[in-house]
Motif scaffolding. Sequence first.
Motif, PDB file in Angstrom:
ATOM      1  N   SER A   1     -11.974 -44.072  -6.773  1.00 36.34           N
ATOM      2  CA  SER A   1     -12.506 -43.482  -5.553  1.00 36.34           C
ATOM      3  C   SER A   1     -11.925 -43.969  -4.259  1.00 36.34           C
ATOM      4  CB  SER A   1     -14.246 -43.575  -5.725  1.00 36.34           C
ATOM      5  OG  SER A   1     -14.629 -42.686  -4.477  1.00 36.34           O
ATOM      6  N   PHE A   2     -11.057 -43.622  -3.544  1.00 34.75           N
ATOM      7  CA  PHE A   2     -10.540 -43.982  -2.326  1.00 34.75           C
ATOM      8  C   PHE A   2     -10.933 -43.143  -1.160  1.00 34.75           C
ATOM      9  CE2 PHE A   2      -7.899 -45.647  -6.009  1.00 34.75           C
ATOM     10  CZ  PHE A   2      -7.896 -46.979  -5.540  1.00 34.75           C
ATOM     11  N   ASP A   3     -11.241 -44.044  -0.184  1.00 40.92           N
ATOM     12  CA  ASP A   3     -11.408 -43.326   1.191  1.00 40.92           C
ATOM     13  C   ASP A   3      -9.989 -43.913   2.129  1.00 40.92           C
ATOM     14  OD1 ASP A   3     -11.926 -41.886   3.564  1.00 40.92           O
ATOM     15  OD2 ASP A   3     -14.194 -42.523   3.537  1.00 40.92           O
ATOM     16  N   GLY A   4      -9.897 -43.433   3.505  1.00 37.56           N
ATOM     17  CA  GLY A   4      -8.940 -44.184   4.304  1.00 37.56           C
ATOM     18  C   GLY A   4      -7.648 -43.089   4.751  1.00 37.56           C
ATOM     19  N   THR A   5      -6.791 -43.732   5.229  1.00 33.81           N
ATOM     20  CA  THR A   5      -5.715 -42.795   5.841  1.00 33.81           C
ATOM     21  C   THR A   5      -4.519 -43.195   4.761  1.00 33.81           C
ATOM     22  OG1 THR A   5      -6.565 -42.680   8.115  1.00 33.81           O
ATOM     23  CG2 THR A   5      -4.256 -42.080   7.648  1.00 33.81           C
ATOM     24  N   GLN A   6      -4.028 -42.351   4.114  1.00 37.26           N
ATOM     25  CA  GLN A   6      -2.589 -42.622   3.238  1.00 37.26           C
ATOM     26  C   GLN A   6      -1.651 -41.716   3.625  1.00 37.26           C
ATOM     27  OE1 GLN A   6      -5.658 -41.909   1.254  1.00 37.26           O
ATOM     28  NE2 GLN A   6      -6.300 -43.983   1.334  1.00 37.26           N
ATOM     29  N   ALA A   7      -0.407 -42.169   3.754  1.00 41.22           N
ATOM     30  CA  ALA A   7       0.756 -41.213   4.117  1.00 41.22           C
ATOM     31  C   ALA A   7       1.239 -40.397   2.846  1.00 41.22           C
ATOM     32  CB  ALA A   7       1.897 -41.835   4.653  1.00 41.22           C
ATOM     33  N   THR A   8       1.466 -41.335   1.798  1.00 40.67           N
ATOM     34  CA  THR A   8       1.673 -40.676   0.539  1.00 40.67           C
ATOM     35  C   THR A   8       1.147 -41.197  -0.771  1.00 40.67           C
ATOM     36  OG1 THR A   8       4.005 -40.277   1.094  1.00 40.67           O
ATOM     37  CG2 THR A   8       3.559 -40.437  -1.307  1.00 40.67           C
TER      38      THR A   8
ATOM     39  N   LEU B   1     -10.908 -38.579  -3.938  1.00 43.25           N
ATOM     40  CA  LEU B   1      -9.967 -38.995  -2.723  1.00 43.25           C
ATOM     41  C   LEU B   1     -11.066 -38.219  -1.492  1.00 43.25           C
ATOM     42  CD1 LEU B   1      -6.420 -38.186  -3.313  1.00 43.25           C
ATOM     43  CD2 LEU B   1      -7.412 -40.128  -3.054  1.00 43.25           C
ATOM     44  N   SER B   2     -11.131 -38.936  -0.321  1.00 36.82           N
ATOM     45  CA  SER B   2     -11.600 -38.515   0.810  1.00 36.82           C
ATOM     46  C   SER B   2     -10.788 -39.279   1.999  1.00 36.82           C
ATOM     47  CB  SER B   2     -13.099 -38.695   0.826  1.00 36.82           C
ATOM     48  OG  SER B   2     -13.371 -40.315   1.071  1.00 36.82           O
TER      49      SER B   2
ATOM     50  N   ASP C   1     -14.934 -32.577   0.477  1.00 39.73           N
ATOM     51  CA  ASP C   1     -15.103 -31.815   1.614  1.00 39.73           C
ATOM     52  C   ASP C   1     -14.667 -32.579   3.116  1.00 39.73           C
ATOM     53  OD1 ASP C   1     -15.213 -29.422   0.428  1.00 39.73           O
ATOM     54  OD2 ASP C   1     -17.678 -29.384   0.429  1.00 39.73           O
ATOM     55  N   SER C   2     -14.132 -31.921   3.755  1.00 37.65           N
ATOM     56  CA  SER C   2     -14.015 -32.633   5.175  1.00 37.65           C
ATOM     57  C   SER C   2     -12.724 -33.556   5.224  1.00 37.65           C
ATOM     58  CB  SER C   2     -15.100 -33.175   6.009  1.00 37.65           C
ATOM     59  OG  SER C   2     -16.332 -32.349   5.959  1.00 37.65           O
ATOM     60  N   SER C   3     -12.045 -33.643   4.024  1.00 35.49           N
ATOM     61  CA  SER C   3     -10.801 -34.225   4.144  1.00 35.49           C
ATOM     62  C   SER C   3      -9.534 -33.524   4.538  1.00 35.49           C
ATOM     63  CB  SER C   3     -10.745 -34.965   2.420  1.00 35.49           C
ATOM     64  OG  SER C   3     -11.891 -35.856   2.215  1.00 35.49           O
ATOM     65  N   THR C   4      -8.397 -34.169   4.275  1.00 33.69           N
ATOM     66  CA  THR C   4      -7.290 -33.306   4.830  1.00 33.69           C
ATOM     67  C   THR C   4      -6.143 -33.905   3.729  1.00 33.69           C
ATOM     68  OG1 THR C   4      -7.531 -33.308   7.205  1.00 33.69           O
ATOM     69  CG2 THR C   4      -5.425 -33.455   6.421  1.00 33.69           C
ATOM     70  N   VAL C   5      -5.669 -33.105   2.926  1.00 32.80           N
ATOM     71  CA  VAL C   5      -4.272 -33.186   2.343  1.00 32.80           C
ATOM     72  C   VAL C   5      -3.484 -32.151   2.622  1.00 32.80           C
ATOM     73  CG1 VAL C   5      -3.411 -33.143  -0.189  1.00 32.80           C
ATOM     74  CG2 VAL C   5      -5.814 -33.993   0.339  1.00 32.80           C
ATOM     75  N   THR C   6      -2.438 -32.662   3.555  1.00 30.03           N
ATOM     76  CA  THR C   6      -1.636 -31.855   4.325  1.00 30.03           C
ATOM     77  C   THR C   6      -0.560 -30.977   2.944  1.00 30.03           C
ATOM     78  OG1 THR C   6      -1.510 -33.177   6.086  1.00 30.03           O
ATOM     79  CG2 THR C   6       0.138 -31.578   5.988  1.00 30.03           C
ATOM     80  N   THR C   7      -0.030 -31.867   1.970  1.00 29.13           N
ATOM     81  CA  THR C   7       0.837 -31.453   0.883  1.00 29.13           C
ATOM     82  C   THR C   7       0.315 -31.752  -0.190  1.00 29.13           C
ATOM     83  OG1 THR C   7       2.520 -31.178   2.580  1.00 29.13           O
ATOM     84  CG2 THR C   7       3.076 -31.171   0.032  1.00 29.13           C
TER      85      THR C   7
ATOM     86  N   MET D   1     -10.448 -28.960  -5.108  1.00 30.52           N
ATOM     87  CA  MET D   1     -10.713 -29.022  -3.530  1.00 30.52           C
ATOM     88  C   MET D   1     -11.961 -28.013  -3.219  1.00 30.52           C
ATOM     89  SD  MET D   1      -6.914 -29.558  -1.652  1.00 30.52           S
ATOM     90  CE  MET D   1      -6.088 -28.035  -2.630  1.00 30.52           C
ATOM     91  N   GLY D   2     -12.894 -28.376  -2.430  1.00 32.24           N
ATOM     92  CA  GLY D   2     -14.002 -27.657  -2.030  1.00 32.24           C
ATOM     93  C   GLY D   2     -13.600 -26.574  -0.897  1.00 32.24           C
TER      94      GLY D   2
END
Length: 410
Positions: free
Chosen positions: A225-232, A246-247, A266-272, A285-286
């Motif tokens: 289980s990971f939170d944070g900002t990741q490019a890839t 993931l969040s 929910d409320s996360s961002t996965v661009t691609t 994904m919710g």
Amino acid sequence: MATRTWEGGGTDTGNLAEAANWSGDTLPATGDTAIIADSPTAETGYFHGSIPASGTLAAFRVGSEINRDFGVSGGVAATAEIKVISTMTIADLNGKTFQLVDSDGTTILYTFDSGVTDTSTTVGILGLAIAAVAKKIVDCINSQIVGGSDMIATPATPVVDTSGDYSITVTQSTVGIAGNTTITLGGSPDASDIVFDAAFTGGINEKCTINVTTMELSGQGNFQSFDGTQATINVNDGGGTDMLHLSGTVTTLRVLGSSGIVNVADSSTVTTLELVEARFAEVIMGTSVTNTNITVSAGKVSTASNVTTAEAISGILVISGSATCTTLTQHSSALVQYTTSGTLTTLVVNGGTFDMSQSTAASVTITNCTLMEGGVIDERSGLGGGVWTNGIISKGGLVLTDIGRTITLV
């Protein structure tokens, strides 16, 4: 920029944020690469904590033979102990105070008063025996839950231990490190009368927060289980029902060869999102994930969130709820289950089956559609709810409809 390798030599051998667990007894910092490599030594327990302290790592890599979980399912609430000593002089407590802070930052000051019997932030100890003093402390702490305190004291009636003392455990109601708060004493209660822990301890967040440019996950833990900002994030291996949670914000999430389920909060961002040659993996994904692009070439993706561009090369793509899709293209080995009530602006069926038969939506609009030879459109839900605004441009293929339906083929 340095490379820091996990050694697990700290006091807490699962804490990512303890320097002694890393090579050189130094925490990974901004721009560093952090590696948890395969080890011949079997490790137990779980990883927890967050890195780096600020900024972003260049890379975070987990070896394929690491079996430990990242994060704690459900998290852990912080606790503190209060011990009422069997030989105490009750009168000594008069006017002394103790202050507790909960996970939300609510601060409550309790004052002992030997002249009253109150059960509130005033701990009335008039005429009480030692056992009753212990129970009064429990009752006073719990009396503040209605007033906004996020802590609970147990047991309801403290029992005497082998030393004749009475131990009380105070637990934060909200899990996580925010509950690891300091306990402040006023008037210095004597340790021969009552003993307080210096702070709440043991609170652990449900997730590990990793801010990183590239994350390579190959571990075999049951719960990651990971939170944070990741490019890839490249998920190279993994297994288990709770393979990955993931969040936060992820620019590109690639699931490359794993089994099990990836849940995006929910409320996360996965661009691609790219699900590549992972036949036994599923990404879920919710309803409120910000997602732009989905590519499925094996495995299954289920989303109830809006998507801009989706391509199903093989495997299964499920779009449900009220999610919308701007452009959806599918190919010969793909199954797309479109059960949403949301509008699909442009659909191209080069092959495979575009399946609306499981939909319970009263109406769904497909604005533009092209059906190629070898493709199938199945809208036999029994509801007749498909609205093909500009008809279906047919280059061959098969359209399956409910009896009595009229669909324009161009």
